[in-house]
Design a protein around this motif. Sequence first.
Motif, PDB file in Angstrom:
ATOM      1  N   HIS A 132       4.509  17.451  -2.635  1.00 55.89           N
ATOM      2  CA  HIS A 132       5.848  17.629  -3.215  1.00 55.89           C
ATOM      3  C   HIS A 132       5.976  16.784  -4.474  1.00 55.89           C
ATOM      4  CE1 HIS A 132       6.891  19.719   0.449  1.00 55.89           C
ATOM      5  NE2 HIS A 132       6.375  18.712   1.119  1.00 55.89           N
ATOM      6  N   THR A 133       5.083  17.024  -5.406  1.00 56.77           N
ATOM      7  CA  THR A 133       5.046  16.245  -6.634  1.00 56.77           C
ATOM      8  C   THR A 133       4.928  17.185  -7.823  1.00 56.77           C
ATOM      9  OG1 THR A 133       3.847  14.476  -7.796  1.00 56.77           O
ATOM     10  CG2 THR A 133       2.538  16.008  -6.513  1.00 56.77           C
ATOM     11  N   ASP A 171      12.438   3.123   4.140  1.00 57.67           N
ATOM     12  CA  ASP A 171      13.085   2.739   5.400  1.00 57.67           C
ATOM     13  C   ASP A 171      14.275   3.641   5.695  1.00 57.67           C
ATOM     14  OD1 ASP A 171      11.264   0.725   5.767  1.00 57.67           O
ATOM     15  OD2 ASP A 171      12.556  -0.854   4.972  1.00 57.67           O
ATOM     16  N   ASP A 172      15.056   3.961   4.652  1.00 59.38           N
ATOM     17  CA  ASP A 172      16.212   4.851   4.835  1.00 59.38           C
ATOM     18  C   ASP A 172      15.781   6.224   5.328  1.00 59.38           C
ATOM     19  OD1 ASP A 172      17.918   2.863   4.034  1.00 59.38           O
ATOM     20  OD2 ASP A 172      18.150   3.600   1.983  1.00 59.38           O
ATOM     21  N   LEU A 173      14.625   6.689   4.842  1.00 60.34           N
ATOM     22  CA  LEU A 173      14.116   8.005   5.227  1.00 60.34           C
ATOM     23  C   LEU A 173      13.380   7.976   6.560  1.00 60.34           C
ATOM     24  CD1 LEU A 173      12.701   9.219   1.776  1.00 60.34           C
ATOM     25  CD2 LEU A 173      14.805  10.000   2.886  1.00 60.34           C
ATOM     26  N   GLY A 174      13.120   6.785   7.073  1.00 59.17           N
ATOM     27  CA  GLY A 174      12.392   6.678   8.327  1.00 59.17           C
ATOM     28  C   GLY A 174      10.922   6.995   8.195  1.00 59.17           C
ATOM     29  N   ILE A 175      10.350   6.700   7.014  1.00 55.98           N
ATOM     30  CA  ILE A 175       8.936   6.988   6.794  1.00 55.98           C
ATOM     31  C   ILE A 175       8.222   5.712   6.361  1.00 55.98           C
ATOM     32  CG2 ILE A 175       9.402   9.382   6.182  1.00 55.98           C
ATOM     33  CD1 ILE A 175       9.131   8.716   3.299  1.00 55.98           C
ATOM     34  N   GLN A 176       6.911   5.710   6.469  1.00 57.58           N
ATOM     35  CA  GLN A 176       6.106   4.565   6.065  1.00 57.58           C
ATOM     36  C   GLN A 176       5.454   4.849   4.725  1.00 57.58           C
ATOM     37  OE1 GLN A 176       2.842   3.619   8.672  1.00 57.58           O
ATOM     38  NE2 GLN A 176       2.192   1.842   7.464  1.00 57.58           N
ATOM     39  N   GLY A 178      10.622  16.472  -0.792  1.00 58.19           N
ATOM     40  CA  GLY A 178       9.810  15.735   0.169  1.00 58.19           C
ATOM     41  C   GLY A 178      10.647  15.023   1.211  1.00 58.19           C
ATOM     42  N   SER A 179      11.793  14.483   0.808  1.00 55.65           N
ATOM     43  CA  SER A 179      12.643  13.786   1.772  1.00 55.65           C
ATOM     44  C   SER A 179      13.251  14.751   2.779  1.00 55.65           C
ATOM     45  CB  SER A 179      13.748  13.021   1.039  1.00 55.65           C
ATOM     46  OG  SER A 179      14.610  13.899   0.332  1.00 55.65           O
ATOM     47  N   ILE A 180      13.538  15.989   2.347  1.00 60.36           N
ATOM     48  CA  ILE A 180      14.050  16.994   3.284  1.00 60.36           C
ATOM     49  C   ILE A 180      12.961  17.389   4.273  1.00 60.36           C
ATOM     50  CG2 ILE A 180      15.006  19.329   3.491  1.00 60.36           C
ATOM     51  CD1 ILE A 180      16.206  18.953   0.691  1.00 60.36           C
ATOM     52  N   VAL A 181      11.729  17.538   3.790  1.00 62.44           N
ATOM     53  CA  VAL A 181      10.602  17.841   4.684  1.00 62.44           C
ATOM     54  C   VAL A 181      10.436  16.729   5.718  1.00 62.44           C
ATOM     55  CG1 VAL A 181       8.098  18.108   4.796  1.00 62.44           C
ATOM     56  CG2 VAL A 181       9.398  19.314   3.038  1.00 62.44           C
ATOM     57  N   GLY A 195       1.494  13.597   6.273  1.00 63.49           N
ATOM     58  CA  GLY A 195       1.388  12.821   5.044  1.00 63.49           C
ATOM     59  C   GLY A 195       2.045  13.552   3.888  1.00 63.49           C
ATOM     60  N   LEU A 196       3.061  12.933   3.307  1.00 61.29           N
ATOM     61  CA  LEU A 196       3.750  13.508   2.151  1.00 61.29           C
ATOM     62  C   LEU A 196       3.176  12.913   0.878  1.00 61.29           C
ATOM     63  CD1 LEU A 196       7.490  13.086   3.246  1.00 61.29           C
ATOM     64  CD2 LEU A 196       6.106  15.142   3.492  1.00 61.29           C
ATOM     65  N   ILE A 197       2.717  13.760  -0.021  1.00 61.28           N
ATOM     66  CA  ILE A 197       2.361  13.307  -1.364  1.00 61.28           C
ATOM     67  C   ILE A 197       3.548  13.667  -2.247  1.00 61.28           C
ATOM     68  CG2 ILE A 197       0.760  13.542  -3.289  1.00 61.28           C
ATOM     69  CD1 ILE A 197      -1.434  14.165  -1.314  1.00 61.28           C
ATOM     70  N   GLY A 198       4.412  12.695  -2.464  1.00 63.89           N
ATOM     71  CA  GLY A 198       5.679  12.909  -3.149  1.00 63.89           C
ATOM     72  C   GLY A 198       6.816  12.916  -2.142  1.00 63.89           C
TER      73      GLY A 198
END
Length: 525
Positions: A201-202, A179-184, A152-155, A144-147
Motif C-alpha cells: 500500500h505504497t 500503537d494507535d493502529l494496533g500494529i507493530q 493500509g491502515s484500513i486493511v 505484513g503491510l508495506i505502507g
Amino acid sequence: MPKVLISDKMSPLAEQTFKERGVDVDYKPGLSPEELIAIIGDYDGLAIRSATKVTPEVLEAATNLKVIGRAGIGVDNINVPAATNGGVIVMNTPFGNSITTAEHAIAMMMALARQIPQANASTHEGKWEKSAFMGVEVTGKTLGLIGAGNIGSIVADRAHGLKMKVIAFDPYLSHERADDLGIQKVELDELLARADFITLHTPLTDQTRGILGAESFAKMKKGVRIVNCARGGLIDEAALKDALDSGQVEGAALDVFEVEPAKENVLFGHPKVICTPHLGASTTEAQVNVALQVADQISEYLMTGGVTNALNTPSVSAEDAPKLQPYMRLAAQIGGFAGQITQSGIVKVTIEYEGHVAGLNTKPLTATLLQGLLSPQMDCVNMVNAPVIAKERNIDITESKHERELDYHTLIKLTVETENQTRTVSGTLFANKAPRIVEVAGVNLEAELTQNMLYVINDDKPGFIGALGSLLGHNGVNVATFALGRKILGEEAVALVAVDEPIKDIVLDQVTALAHVRQAKRLTF
C-alpha cells in the motif's frame, strides 16, 4: 456559464451535480485522442477517470482549460508538469475509494488463502477436485503491510477483525501512530522474514520501484502469499515468477501491473497467481463518491475560485495569491528538500517564520511545507490533505512567528525530528522573489535549488572536494553550481551540487563509496 467535459464513464450524479451548480456539461466518454484534441479547446474544465490520457498534445489544444478533475487517486494518466506549465489546475479525490481498495486487498488475500478462483474454474469444468485445493486459515497468521497510510491502515483494521497479527514497514509511520493502529512497526527485512501474507500500500516512487524483487523474495518466509492492489512496478514480475516456480512464494494476487492495460504478462496463466484488471476502486459506492467529489471540486473552482485537493497549486484566496506566490515557492523547496533527505518516521515538525513572512497568512505556507515534506514517500499528498495526513500519523506540528528581522529580511526554518535524528533546512528570498537555501543541518551555505541536485554530507577533510569533482567529471556529470558549508573545521560538512542531468544510480553509488562520505542523496525539484 463555464463548460465542462466528462470524457470517461462516470456516475450520472456527476453530470447532475454540475448542472445544479450552474455549470454547462457534456458527457462524451470513449473519445479517441484525436477526437479529444479536436474539441477540448471549447471547455473550461475536464472531468476524467483513468481512461482519458491528458498528454501535452491535449493540453496544447486546451486553450481555454482551467482545471482537470480526476475522479480517483492516481493521476498517472495526466501530464501534471505540462498542466502546471499551461496554468491548468489538477485535482483528484484522494479519499473517495480508500475503503473499496482496502476491501479488495482483503478479498484477494482470502482468495489466495483458499484458492477460490482456481477451485471455481475446476468445479465449473465438472472435475470436483476437492483434495487439490487445500487452503490455509488467516486466523493467527502474520500480515505484513508495506505502507501503512490511509488504505493500509484500513486493511490493518480489517485484518484485526480476522484475528491476524499485523506488522508494518513504513518509514513515515511513527511508533505512536503504529500503537494507535494496533500494529507493530518493523524494518523491511524483519517484515519479509516474519510475514505469512504481504500486502502493498505504497506509491510508486524511485524509492519503492521494485521494492519486492529477487533479493526480497529470498528473505521471505517460505510459502508466503503476496497481494498488490497499489501500483504496478512495486514488484519485479519476472522475479516473482521465479519465486513462485521455486515454491518460495506460495501464491500472488495482483490487481495492478507494470504495463496496463495488461493484455500479456509473464505471470498470466500461472497456477499460483490470481489476477484482476485494476478493480481496486470498482464498486458502486466508490464510483458514486469520487464522481460527486470531482464534480463538486471542479464546480467550486469554476464558480467561486475555491481550490480543493489540488496537486499542483495551493489553496489560496485571490487576495493573498500575489503576495504569497514567492513564499509558496520557497516553502515548497524547503519542504521538498527536507522530505527527500528524511529516511525514518517523523515525530515532530517545527516551522519558524521570521521577518516579513511572519506578518503574512502562513497557513498555506505551512501546508505547502508539509506537502513537500511528505510527498517523497507518500502518494497524492496535497496542500489540503497534508495537515490531515500529518495528524493521522501523530506528527506533532509546531509553528512560531517572529516579525523581528535577524540575519535575513525574511526566513523560513523547518526542523524535522525523526526517531533517529533531527535535521533543519532554512531558506530566504533574495530581492523578495528568488528562493535560496541558506542552512542545512546546522551548516550555513547559500544555494539556489535546481531540477537535479546531489546532496552530500561528509567529513571535512582535505582533498574531498577535488575527489568529488573528479568523480562527477569522470562520469560526464556537468556541474552547474557547487555550494559548500561546514560547522567546525574537520567535522561535518555539506555539499549541495546542481547538475544538468539526474544523477544515475551507478554514480550515486560511487559518490557514497568515496572516503569521508556519510550520506549521499539524489534530489529532484
